[in-house]
Design a protein around this motif. Structure first.
Motif, short mmCIF file in Angstrom:
data_model
loop_
_atom_site.label_atom_id
_atom_site.label_comp_id
_atom_site.label_asym_id
_atom_site.label_seq_id
_atom_site.Cartn_x
_atom_site.Cartn_y
_atom_site.Cartn_z
N GLN A 1 -18.38 -4.54 -3.25
CA GLN A 1 -16.85 -5.10 -2.52
C GLN A 1 -16.03 -3.99 -2.09
OE1 GLN A 1 -14.33 -5.18 -6.27
NE2 GLN A 1 -12.14 -5.03 -4.92
N VAL A 2 -15.64 -4.40 -1.03
CA VAL A 2 -15.00 -3.88 -0.03
C VAL A 2 -13.79 -3.80 0.24
CG1 VAL A 2 -14.93 -2.65 2.46
CG2 VAL A 2 -17.24 -3.76 1.13
N ILE A 3 -12.30 -2.99 0.65
CA ILE A 3 -11.16 -3.36 0.99
C ILE A 3 -11.09 -2.69 2.49
CG2 ILE A 3 -10.51 -1.41 -0.79
CD1 ILE A 3 -8.22 -3.39 -0.40
N GLU A 4 -9.97 -3.63 3.07
CA GLU A 4 -10.01 -3.17 4.80
C GLU A 4 -8.55 -2.75 4.78
OE1 GLU A 4 -14.55 -3.48 6.28
OE2 GLU A 4 -13.07 -4.13 6.77
N PRO A 5 -7.75 -2.99 5.41
CA PRO A 5 -8.19 -1.18 5.73
C PRO A 5 -8.34 -0.56 4.93
CG PRO A 5 -6.35 -1.18 6.74
CD PRO A 5 -6.44 -2.95 6.03
N GLN A 6 -8.21 1.43 4.56
CA GLN A 6 -8.08 2.15 3.81
C GLN A 6 -7.08 2.65 3.73
OE1 GLN A 6 -10.72 3.07 1.23
NE2 GLN A 6 -11.39 1.28 2.24
N SER A 7 -5.78 2.65 4.66
CA SER A 7 -4.91 2.67 4.90
C SER A 7 -4.07 1.68 5.24
CB SER A 7 -4.43 4.27 5.08
OG SER A 7 -5.17 4.53 6.12
N ALA A 8 -2.76 1.42 5.11
CA ALA A 8 -2.47 1.10 6.61
C ALA A 8 -0.56 1.95 6.54
CB ALA A 8 -1.61 -0.45 6.22
N VAL A 9 -0.01 2.06 8.55
CA VAL A 9 1.09 2.40 7.83
C VAL A 9 1.61 1.30 9.06
CG1 VAL A 9 2.68 4.50 9.38
CG2 VAL A 9 0.02 5.13 8.61
N VAL A 10 2.71 0.61 7.95
CA VAL A 10 3.42 0.03 9.76
C VAL A 10 4.76 0.36 9.43
CG1 VAL A 10 2.30 -1.81 8.84
CG2 VAL A 10 4.43 -1.68 7.59
N LEU A 11 5.95 -0.69 10.01
CA LEU A 11 7.42 -0.43 9.92
C LEU A 11 7.66 -1.89 8.78
CD1 LEU A 11 7.59 -0.39 13.99
CD2 LEU A 11 8.17 1.24 12.55
N LYS A 12 9.33 -1.42 8.84
CA LYS A 12 9.89 -1.43 7.70
C LYS A 12 10.13 -3.02 8.68
CE LYS A 12 14.71 -2.06 5.43
NZ LYS A 12 15.70 -1.22 5.04
N GLY A 13 10.09 -4.24 7.92
CA GLY A 13 10.60 -5.31 8.23
C GLY A 13 9.20 -6.25 8.55
N SER A 14 8.49 -5.35 9.49
CA SER A 14 6.62 -6.26 9.14
C SER A 14 5.30 -6.31 8.85
CB SER A 14 6.47 -5.08 10.70
OG SER A 14 5.96 -3.85 9.91
N GLN A 15 4.90 -6.78 9.19
CA GLN A 15 3.62 -7.01 8.02
C GLN A 15 2.33 -6.55 7.88
OE1 GLN A 15 2.05 -10.67 10.04
NE2 GLN A 15 4.10 -12.31 9.58
#
Length: 335
Positions: free
Chosen positions: A19-33
């Motif tokens: 099993q693999v999950i991508e990405p390992q981390s995500a940085v996003v802006l409020k209100g985005s996806q």
């Protein structure tokens, strides 16, 4: 509720797959996806997604059940690859934390989600006009950012590192003030830029600096130099005046002397003329005391005056002023 219980039950029975999950981390802006992919090498009847330990989406036999309309799953499975994408729309600051993909009988895979907030950026005041060489200040405000933003300046497109930065946390956001001091050299565009790591390009605000040339200032003369100059000028003027005065005196004396000599010559000429006039008319032999006039003799009784007429060689006694057309010579005979 029954679906979630069934899902948990299915997780406890058979089957092993990678099993693999991508990405390992995500940085996003409020209100985005925010998007996460979870995949295995074998198709699995059950997949669950959890956020901060809470079950939010469940997949059973390709049927999707979610607890919030902001969450969605998309099937990207292909033969030999079981893959689903988990999407969070309109991300909130409360979504910060962990995102976990759980497949039956496989150790869960976890990723992290960081939600940042974009604020505003503005340079206080309008465009500026200043004199060349004068130091000018621009102030930039970055309000409502999370986490604390990076604020920088750019002058004519070139980054400037000199920024007096102060940041204050207000509630769950940061407000930032940044001041730039620049010496006016030429017309320039000044930009204030602010960003957080979730942004690919910074937000900015621009003002224009117009530089006018410095006024021409005539330097004030040194008082000491001015005094020396005045003294030298007065000295030369006095010397020139004295020289002219001496020249005038010499010229006046020379003219007076020439006039005096002229008058003396005139006087002498007049005296000579008077003497000649007396000798010709008024004298009648007075200058000769032995001259006989009207039958009388002069004071010299011992002799007489004789006149010789050279034309007839005869001696006669007559005055010398007798003009008879012949030359008369006066003789004095001493006895």
């Amino acid at each position: 509720m029954d679906v979630f219980i069934l899902s948990l039950f299915l997780l406890t029975i058979g089957g092993v797959s990678a099993q693999v999950i991508e990405p390992q981390s995500a940085v996003v802006l409020k209100g985005s996806q925010a998007r996460f992919n979870c995949s295995t090498t074998q198709a699995q009847p059950v997949m669950t997604w959890l956020m901060n330990g809470l079950l939010v989406v469940n997949i059973q036999q390709n049927s999707v059940y979610n607890s919030d309309g902001r969450f969605a799953l998309t099937n990207f499975s292909t033969p030999g690859s079981f893959k689903w994408e988990f999407m969070i729309t309109n991300v909130l600051r409360g979504d910060n934390g962990t995102v976990t993909c759980q497949i039956f009988n496989v150790a869960p895979q976890t990723s992290t989600l960081s939600v940042q907030e974009r604020g505003s950026v503005a340079i206080i005041g309008g465009n500026q006009t200043t004199t060349e060489g004068v130091q000018t200040t621009f102030q930039c405000q970055a309000l409502g950012w999370y986490p604390e933003p990076t604020v920088s300046w750019s002058v004519n497109g070139v980054g400037v590192n000199t920024c007096n930065n102060t940041s204050v946390a207000q509630g769950n956001v940061f407000n930032n003030n940044c001041t730039l001091s620049v010496t006016a050299a030429k017309n320039s565009s000044v930009q204030c830029l602010a960003k957080v790591s979730a942004m690919s390009t910074p937000d900015s605000d621009t003002r224009f600096l117009t530089v006018v040339p410095k006024p021409t200032i005539v330097p004030k003369p040194n008082i000491r130099d001015q005094t020396i100059l005045i003294a030298v000028t007065v000295a030369f003027s006095a010397a020139a005046l004295l020289f002219l005065l001496i020249v005038l005196i010499i010229i006046c004396c020379r003219r007076k002397r020439e006039k005096s000599s002229y008058e003396e010559e005139v006087r002498r000429a007049q005296l000579q003329a008077q003497h000649r006039s007396r000798a010709r008319g008024d004298g009648h032999g007075r200058d000769n005391r032995g001259y006989a006039r009207d039958g009388h003799y002069g004071d010299n009784h011992n002799g007489g005056v004789w006149h010789t007429n050279q034309s007839n060689k005869h001696q006669r006694a007559y005055p010398m002023d007798d003009y008879s057309g012949t030359r008369n010579n006066r003789h004095l005979t001493m006895v």
